[in-house]
Write a protein that holds these residues in place. Structure first.
Motif, PDB file in Angstrom:
ATOM      1  N   ILE A   1       7.569 110.728  -4.793  1.00 22.30           N
ATOM      2  CA  ILE A   1       7.968 109.350  -5.024  1.00 22.30           C
ATOM      3  C   ILE A   1       9.095 109.349  -6.045  1.00 22.30           C
ATOM      4  O   ILE A   1       9.017 110.026  -7.074  1.00 22.30           O
TER       5      ILE A   1
ATOM      6  N   LEU B   1       9.662 100.195  -5.292  1.00 24.31           N
ATOM      7  CA  LEU B   1       9.330 100.870  -4.033  1.00 24.31           C
ATOM      8  C   LEU B   1       9.052  99.849  -2.939  1.00 24.31           C
ATOM      9  O   LEU B   1       8.421  98.815  -3.173  1.00 24.31           O
TER      10      LEU B   1
ATOM     11  N   LEU C   1       8.722 105.253   2.005  1.00 21.41           N
ATOM     12  CA  LEU C   1       9.056 104.380   0.872  1.00 21.41           C
ATOM     13  C   LEU C   1      10.561 104.199   0.731  1.00 21.41           C
ATOM     14  O   LEU C   1      11.069 103.977  -0.369  1.00 21.41           O
TER      15      LEU C   1
ATOM     16  N   VAL D   1       5.217 109.592   1.468  1.00 18.99           N
ATOM     17  CA  VAL D   1       3.904 110.070   1.027  1.00 18.99           C
ATOM     18  C   VAL D   1       3.004 110.225   2.248  1.00 18.99           C
ATOM     19  O   VAL D   1       3.013 109.368   3.144  1.00 18.99           O
TER      20      VAL D   1
END
Length: 305
Positions: free
Chosen positions: A109, A251, A278, A284
């Motif tokens: 991330i 995000l 994202l 993810v």
């Protein structure tokens, strides 16, 4: 004195069967079959008798097979409709009432600086090696969840939901003790009533626009499983979130690709995999496995909370 021509008297061949009467007249080895045998007064078995015995044995074996198949019950009919497979998997988990959960998270991330929506510009947070464990009691509306992210300063988080009250503990943030959380939004709301989450998934899959598709069957642990893929559109994700529960760092979640594995022998949801895009913030993957279905679980409020 006249001479008589000596002639050899033919000797009859005999089957001597171990445990079936006395040894034959000519003391042949036990268990040896010799052709052209006929009924022998000495206790041997003739060819016709042997044939009848063989036929009887085959009939008996066939009857035993039929009885065994009947006792085993009918085989579970194969499912082909992906929606029916998913519904059967959810129903199996609901019927179990309790379950254990194990999961992993991988990917990275990138949080945006200054909260710029959709733009990741900070240092990436690597999720590889992250683990998820938990238990669920659908009838008792109780659940527990623990998350560990070793690559992010060994961050851990524990959440317990009992009787509609949600408790959370995140040692890296705050005092490190248990605190009460509002049972609404994101993971807190889900844990406060895990049965409602399954009902929501079933309702979502029943919508006309949802079109799951079957994949090739897979092996999941000790069983063969159906594999079904479907997509949760980004607007659906956004509409399901409570106000004020948006993701940090700007995000933005895209369409989530989900793969579900459902046991074939006794249709029950076995595994779920989520690919969560994202945008510039990375991707993810979260994998969850369900086990110990129907086993007793102990979920209690934290001491002193």
């Amino acid at each position: 004195m006249s001479l008589r021509r000596l002639t050899a008297r033919p000797r009859r061949a005999t089957l001597i069967a171990d445990g079936i009467g006395a040894v034959g007249r000519h003391d042949r080895p036990v268990g040896r079959y010799e052709p052209h045998a006929r009924a022998d007064p000495g206790g041997g078995m003739s060819c016709p008798a042997l044939a009848r015995t063989k036929r009887s044995l085959l009939v008996a074996m066939a009857l035993v097979g039929l009885v065994a198949a009947a006792c085993g019950g009918p085989a579970t009919p194969a499912l082909t409709d992906p929606k029916l497979i998913l519904q059967a998997g959810i129903s199996g988990l609901q019927a179990a009432r309790t379950f254990h959960l194990d999961g992993t998270a991988t990917g990275r991330i990138v949080l945006g600086l200054g909260g710029a929506s959709g733009f990741g510009s900070g240092a990436p947070i690597v999720l590889d090696g992250s683990t998820i464990t938990g238990d669920g009691d659908l009838a008792g509306k109780r659940a527990s969840l623990s998350v560990a992210i070793p690559a992010l300063f060994n961050v851990t988080a524990d959440v317990v939901a009992v009787d509609g009250v949600v408790y959370a503990r995140m040692p890296l943030f705050g005092s490190g003790g248990w605190t009460r959380e509002a049972p609404t939004g994101s993971v807190f709301g889900a844990l406060s009533d895990p049965a409602a989450v399954l009902d929501g998934v079933a309702a979502f899959l029943g919508q006309p626009g949802v079109a799951p598709r079957t994949l090739s069957n897979e092996r999941c642990d000790d069983a063969d499983c159906y594999a079904v893929a479907f997509t949760i559109p980004a607007p659906q994700v956004a509409s399901g979130a409570s106000p004020g529960t948006g993701l940090p760092g700007g995000l933005v979640v895209g369409d989530i690709a989900v793969t579900a594995l459902v046991r074939i022998d006794a249709p029950t949801l076995a595994k779920l995999s989520f690919d969560v895009p994202l945008g510039a913030g990375g991707t993810v993957n979260v994998g969850l496995s369900f086990s110990k279905l129907g086993d007793p679980v102990l979920i209690t409020a934290p001491p002193g909370a």
